[in-house]
Design an enzyme around this catalytic site. Structure first.
Site, PDB file in Angstrom:
ATOM      1  N   SER A  79       5.487  38.050   7.304  1.00 44.59           N
ATOM      2  CA  SER A  79       5.329  36.597   7.428  1.00 44.59           C
ATOM      3  C   SER A  79       5.501  35.854   6.115  1.00 44.59           C
ATOM      4  O   SER A  79       5.526  34.626   6.107  1.00 44.59           O
ATOM      5  CB  SER A  79       3.953  36.276   8.033  1.00 44.59           C
ATOM      6  OG  SER A  79       2.925  36.688   7.168  1.00 44.59           O
ATOM      7  N   LYS A  97      -4.724  31.315   9.775  1.00 44.81           N
ATOM      8  CA  LYS A  97      -3.905  30.810   8.674  1.00 44.81           C
ATOM      9  C   LYS A  97      -4.045  29.296   8.523  1.00 44.81           C
ATOM     10  O   LYS A  97      -4.148  28.781   7.401  1.00 44.81           O
ATOM     11  CB  LYS A  97      -2.441  31.191   8.907  1.00 44.81           C
ATOM     12  CG  LYS A  97      -2.176  32.691   8.780  1.00 44.81           C
ATOM     13  CD  LYS A  97      -0.729  33.032   9.059  1.00 44.81           C
ATOM     14  CE  LYS A  97      -0.485  34.535   8.883  1.00 44.81           C
ATOM     15  NZ  LYS A  97       0.927  34.900   9.144  1.00 44.81           N
TER      16      LYS A  97
END
Length: 805
Positions: free
Chosen positions: A680, A723
């Protein structure tokens, strides 16, 4: 010195093979002759001088031995007596005369005839021979004393001879040894050598007899002790019977308990069978204790006792709201479960798995579920468990065996339908003792756990009505087969508003009570709690928040002790440093200014989300790409993919086609001691490289996450809620996410979405348009050369504020 008689002459005589016996000279031996050839040989000898040659067969099972199946050395014997039996067999008594060795052996007229050479030797008297005779005689006397099958007086009289050869043969004939060993002694012609060999055999046999006597003595003592215990136990039984307190009453009581326990049919049969065995055992025996413990455990586990459930959904909802703030999905699932229980009479038990970072309330939520449903609550920690017997127990054959923790916890609960929490399920391990996660497969399968078998009880036990709840921080370490049996419910980290509310409702009250403070002594403002969360904690849960609140309360308690109960403290952001010291974390952006070659990414960890700064610098070189910061293989491959994308788009980024050949690029992710991995960070690394190469700063308020492909496509990622919460905590306002993650925004709290400006992108070109301070001019070549190496270091650029795209 040996004296040999001249025995060169040979004699022809009938020969009779014998089985399972070796005849020695001077030995009187009776035996039965039954084989036709042997009878004929015997009759021929009786008709002549009554002498016959006897030799032992190699194999006693052969009825008609051949010449090569008979030992060559035997004994010439004199037939002392013969008697014909009714079955045509002949019983004979023979006396050994001297050794003989077969020269030739023929089978003629239905019998064996042998040419035999007599062998006779005697030893000349000497001190050495006399010492050897004395030693062997003494050993034989000792052997006869230990042996139970030899008459002492008879044997001692038999060995009182002066001839060493006769002494050796007499002892050899009475030794209780194998046929092969006796034949070996028969074939030793030298009397001295024969005596020496007999001495060695006697020493070995005496040692064996001594060992046998020791073992017999020990067994005898144990039998005497057992008989004594039996006698005393019988006497105690008789006394108890006279007093009306017989053992029978205890057995009857156990039988009543077994019948009333509500066991399954198989379990009850096994319990009654064990009770019958217990009744026949001496009460003081070790086996009796094992059986009694087994019956006690069978009776201790709940077979039919159930807790009456609370099926009032409104009341259950009220309990869940009292104990926990937020966690709406979890509460909905519990209320759905209760609704089904209310409609369906006997549904199967549920198996839930709460997954989330530490401190978000997974364990306490299990206790709340038990309170909301009115069930008993038991908890088993699986952290560090590596023995399969912890789940299934040990078999009763082992000393100190016990049931596994599953049944031990069921005994502790006392009901067959408790809420059973299996804490830290992902932290199990395995070794040579087995795999506990494999044992849990049966426990956590609603289709199988109604007949769970513990190794100790060895009967089927119904776990289908148990409400199992597992907890874990991550699920990638849980075996797939085990994970498939559980319904996974994810608990993400709390937002700042949720933490403030949790602190106001639960944490402050709890710490006030723990430190003995009243509402007049201390009061936390919402701003004060927010300051603790922003400046002194960085976590997904609330454990550190509770510690800091406890720290403040202890400081205030100390003031109360010094200054009296009249102390009144209001905790605000202004006076917070008096209690907790200097701030530990910043509440603003990851960086204070826009910088070249520096971008902010978002990462997922086991304890929640985290921002991840990525930086790049350029140096003179030959095209080497250096990656540091303890990056994993997947993250390094993402960096390689990002670099390949930059090179393929060099003409659109205003770079020369061979820009990479004159420089080295170093990409670093700070906090180098912490391992990092995953795909990611791909778009973050690509943005960092593009910024460093084009010398355009990256906006300081932008954070991003997404996987990059060689063609510049942005692929979806996981852990979105964690996140975004991390970005919100760090003060970042603009977030770049993959377009395919747009559907996951339903899980994000509304106030978080309101405070963040979120851009969904499909390509890396879109990322650069949002993240860079100004657009890239493809016509302006910005490929640095060696003379400009110093300018490749990150430089500060005046902040121009966030851009809206």
């Amino acid at each position: 010195m040996l004296l040999n008689r001249d025995k060169a002459e040979t004699r022809r005589m009938p020969m009779l093979p014998i089985r399972d016996v070796v005849i020695f000279p001077y030995m009187m031996t009776p035996f039965v002759v039954g084989r036709e050839s042997s009878v004929r040989a015997l009759e021929e000898a009786l008709a002549g001088d009554k002498r016959i040659f006897l030799a032992t067969q190699h194999d006693a099972t052969i009825d008609e031995p051949k010449p090569n199946e008979i030992y060559q050395v035997g004994t010439i014997v004199n037939i002392v007596q013969s008697l014909k039996l009714p079955d045509s067999n002949i019983k004979v008594l023979v006396e050994g005369v001297e050794r003989g060795k077969i020269v030739s052996l023929t089978d003629e007229d239905g019998l064996f005839r042998a040419v035999v050479r007599p062998i006779g030797q005697r030893a000349e008297p000497s001190p050495q021979l006399e010492a050897l005779v004395t030693r062997v005689t003494a050993l034989f006397e000792q052997y006869v004393k230990l042996s139970q099958s030899l008459n002492y007086e008879t044997m001692i009289a038999a060995v009182r001879v002066d001839d060493a050869s006769k002494l050796a043969d007499t002892i050899a004939a009475n030794l209780q040894i194998g046929i092969e060993e006796k034949q070996e002694l028969l074939e030793i012609f030298d009397p001295v050598e024969r005596l020496s060999r007999i001495g060695d055999i006697l020493e070995l046999e005496i040692e064996k007899l001594n060992m046998d006597r020791t073992i017999q003595g020990r067994v005898k003592r144990q039998m005497e002790r057992a008989q004594k215990e039996y006698y005393l136990n019988e006497k105690i039984k008789a006394i108890q019977k006279e007093l009306g307190r017989g053992e029978k009453s205890e057995i009857d009581e156990l039988k009543k308990k077994i019948e009333a326990a509500g066991m399954t049919k198989d379990a009850q049969e096994k319990a009654l069978q064990e009770l019958k065995r217990l009744e026949m055992m001496p009460p003081m025996s070790a086996e009796s204790t094992v059986s009694r413990n087994y019956l006690d455990w069978l009776l201790a586990v709940p077979w039919k006792k159930k807790t009456r459930e609370i099926k009032d959904i409104e009341k259950a909802e009220q309990v869940l709201e009292e104990d926990h703030y937020g966690l709406e999905k979890i509460k909905e699932r519990i209320l759905e479960f209760l609704a089904v229980r209310r409609i369906v009479k006997d549904p199967k038990g549920s198996i839930l798995c709460f997954v989330g970072p530490p401190g978000v309330g997974k364990t306490s939520l299990g206790m709340s579920i038990a309170r909301a449903t009115g069930r008993k609550f038991v908890r088993m920690s699986l952290g560090g468990v590596r023995d399969e017997a912890e789940i299934r127990g040990h078999r009763r054959t082992y000393i100190g065996a016990l049931p596994g923790q599953i049944l031990q916890m069921m005994k502790k609960a006392g009901t067959k339908n408790p809420v059973f929490m299996l804490d830290e399920v992902e932290k199990m391990s395995m070794d040579f003792r087995g795999d506990p996660s494999a044992a849990l497969l049966e426990v956590l399968d609603p289709e199988q756990n109604y007949m769970f078998v513990d190794h100790y009880l060895d009967v089927e036990y119904d776990l289908s009505q148990v409400f199992f709840i597992c907890t874990a921080n991550v699920i990638h370490t849980i075996p797939p087969a085990l994970l498939d049996r559980m319904e996974v419910l994810r608990l993400s980290g709390y937002t700042e508003l949720e933490k403030i509310e949790i602190a106001k409702r639960f944490l402050v009250k709890k710490q006030k009570e723990a430190t003995g403070l009243t509402d007049e002594n201390i009061r936390f403002t919402d701003e004060g709690l927010a300051a603790i969360i922003q400046f002194y904690t960085r976590e997904s849960g609330v454990r550190n928040l509770e510690r800091e609140i406890a720290n403040v309360c202890r400081k205030v308690a100390r003031k109360v002790v010094k200054e009296g109960r009249g102390v009144k403290i209001v905790v605000t952001p202004e006076n917070l440093s008096e209690f907790l010291g200097i701030i530990k974390f910043r509440d603003t952006f990851a960086e204070k200014k826009n910088e070249i070659g520096l971008a902010v990414g978002l990462a997922w960890t086991e304890v929640g989300g985290q921002i991840l700064v990525t930086e790049a610098t350029l140096m003179d070189g030959k095209g080497r790409l250096t990656l540091t910061g303890k990056l994993g293989d997947v993250m390094q491959e993402s960096a390689q993919a990002a670099m390949s994308y930059i090179r393929s788009r060099s003409h659109l980024l205003g770079l020369e086609a061979d820009f990479y050949r004159r420089m080295d690029i170093h990409v670093h992710v700070p906090e180098g001691a912490i391992p990092k991995d995953g795909p990611s960070a791909g778009i973050t690394i690509a943005t960092t490289l593009a910024s460093a190469l084009t010398k355009i700063p990256v906006r300081r308020d932008v954070a991003m996450t997404g996987e990059i492909t060689l063609r510049g496509k942005v692929l979806p990622i996981g852990g979105l809620k964690e996140k975004l919460l991390a970005a919100h905590r760090a003060g970042l306002t603009t977030i770049v996410l993959p377009k395919d993650n747009e559907k996951d925004m339903a899980d994000i709290p509304a106030h978080i979405q309101k405070e963040l400006q979120i851009h969904f992108v499909e390509t890396m070109d879109q990322v650069l348009q949002i993240a860079l301070e100004r657009p890239i001019d493809p016509l302006a070549s910005r490929a640095p050369d060696a003379s400009m190496a110093a300018s490749f270091q990150p430089v500060e650029v005046q902040d121009q504020g966030p851009l809206t795209h």
